[in-house]
Design an enzyme around this catalytic site. Sequence first.
Site, short mmCIF file in Angstrom:
data_model
loop_
_atom_site.label_atom_id
_atom_site.label_comp_id
_atom_site.label_asym_id
_atom_site.label_seq_id
_atom_site.Cartn_x
_atom_site.Cartn_y
_atom_site.Cartn_z
N ASP A 62 32.40 19.47 21.44
CA ASP A 62 32.81 21.15 21.57
C ASP A 62 32.50 20.21 23.08
OD1 ASP A 62 34.07 23.83 22.06
OD2 ASP A 62 31.81 23.73 22.61
N GLU B 281 35.46 16.45 23.05
CA GLU B 281 36.54 17.09 22.72
C GLU B 281 36.75 16.94 24.31
OE1 GLU B 281 38.09 22.22 22.51
OE2 GLU B 281 35.93 21.42 23.04
#
Length: 707
Positions: A352, A388
């Site tokens: 993330d 990401e």
Amino acid sequence: MVSVPLPLPAIEPGASYPLGATYDGQGTNFAVFSAHAVKIELCFFDPSGRHEVARCALPECTDEVWHGYLPGVHAGVLYGYRAYGPYQPEQGHRFNPNKLLLDPYARMLRGQVRWSDSLYGYRFHSPRADLSFDHRDSAPAMPKAVVTDASFHWHGDKPPSVPWEKTVIYETHVRGMTQLAEAIPVGERGTFSGLANPYIIDHLVKLGVTAVELLPIHAILQDRRLVSSGLSNYWGYNTLSFFAPEPRYLASGALNEMRHAVRRLHAAGIEVILDVVYNHTCEEGELGPTMSFRGFDNASYYRLHADNRRRHINDTGCGNTLNMSHPRVIQMVMDSLRYWVQEFHVDGFRFDLGATLGREHHGFDPGAGFFDALLQDPVLAKVKLISEPWDIGPGGYQVGNHPAGVAEWNDRFRDDVRSFWRGDAGMRGAVAGRLLGSADLFNHHRRRSWASVNFVTAHDGFTLQDLVSYTHKYNQANGEDNRDGTNENRSANWGKEGPTHDRAVLATREKVKRAMLMTLLLSHGTPMLLGGDEFGRTQMGNNNPYCQDNEISWFDWSLADTPEGKALLDFTRRCIAARRALPTLRNSRFLKPTSKTLHGLPDISWFDETGNEMTPERWHFAEGRLLALRRISSNMQSGSLSASLLLLNAFSEDRDFTLPQPTMPWRLLIDAAEHRQHHGMLGKPESNMINVAAHSAVLLVADNVNI
């Protein structure tokens, strides 16, 4: 739970490595990092976790790691820490021994956070804010760490080791996927036991996906704001512990439940990828609670403003940013990653806000210390790594700029595919690039096309059903006056906003959904399917349901039994099966029109609806919404070739395509309009021309062709 021996035996020096609580069968070694503490106390609790029953100071500190060994302390004992040192927020130090601290390496938690002002290191309502000091004991409000025994018999479990070019990822949520599945016993829904249920695994196997990417399963903190509003942190991007699974996801309360689920998925040939959050913690900014990292060493664990060390740098939008330039922080993250691979046999990670992990003091750097450590690690070299590639900090958008060996979420694929199928002008060239792995972004440093993780929908945003049903977001249930979530969804409702009985609108929506699924699953790169899209899951227009642990987010499995759900599920299966069967649909190399096969034909060729090759003028024609992609692979042994021809029509009218030369024995494999598809039977175009329905796509294939 096991009681700690009382009175405590004399604590021995122990070892500074490994960090955490390490049980050896006779006792437990405790080790925790703090560069600026002057004393660390180890606290033990009764099996209920309510009462502190013993306390002792760790006797040694070696290389800034405090450590000690206690004979007779066995697996199951509950513990926590208290850290002594300066409380000087202006210098970045926030030690407060009144606050019970969770071991950053805790393998298992007992109890939940009970929100109280005592969880803050300062007096919560003081006019001096965090410059004040709070003397209340936070232990009654804190979960406790549990000493664990890692023994588990894997019974010959082997990772599926699916090659990247054959990988199809299914993004899902342990709780959301299983909570409403009637085939799963009630007590196991929403947990790893539910994920291991044959009903779930059978669905995944029949669908044809090769990996599940689970939204965060690390233990999380339920935000005080959400709890007070009657909501919860459903997605889980609010990590409390990087080594412990979220207790709610363990029906049995035992760590082996997760291991059993991984083993069952592996037996079915399905890999397990964890979505992990190492960019920030749940402790928020300088006004957040003191639960672990802040209390142990705020100045080491977090990035602080150089000219005002009272303030946290907030490149994540969550109040704080982990200091990935600090060797002990990198060590913690690397230890965590190896732990999940070695002790739970997971097959990969999705990072993330991965751009944050590559931040040095001067900004994002693909040669950052974390990436260097990650890519040289012999354990992690065997698993899939996905980033990401953005955060909200300066220069935070880094798609295509991560180091070789790390795949990346490609939001350009999402945006361009959505825009093309919505009928936007000038998108033909963009979608062409996405179909071939986004070479403009990833074709450097000998990377392969699998580095582009392609998606049309993900947990963050509309589902596929909502993408074709809503022009606007409807996030009122989140309690933020519909201000949260993106306003630019590149969506269209095709005539009616939201649910409708209009047959024409419904027919168009189904075609567009199938066309987008074809684009996703038949493109080079690594496709990622949002869980539930295969049967029409809806979030009722909410494009940011991070706080909706309810029917808005949970899978409604009854949709899979409707005629529309069954048809879409069957269509998705056929697309995945075609990708698996046809090498032309999943080439891991970046192909160019100048490359030739054995037969002198280009590996790839682009045509317009006339069957003529695309020219610069045609590429730049803004109103062009028709495109044909021919891909060819040669069989070195037989001397024959196989070909696929993907035809795209983003116009609102049906259009005829002239099939390009040379003539091949094309057969129709997949039609997004479905009007030529009957019970899975294949058909042949009757001439050198084929009609492609509006808002639709067609896949033709030719096998074992000799020219």
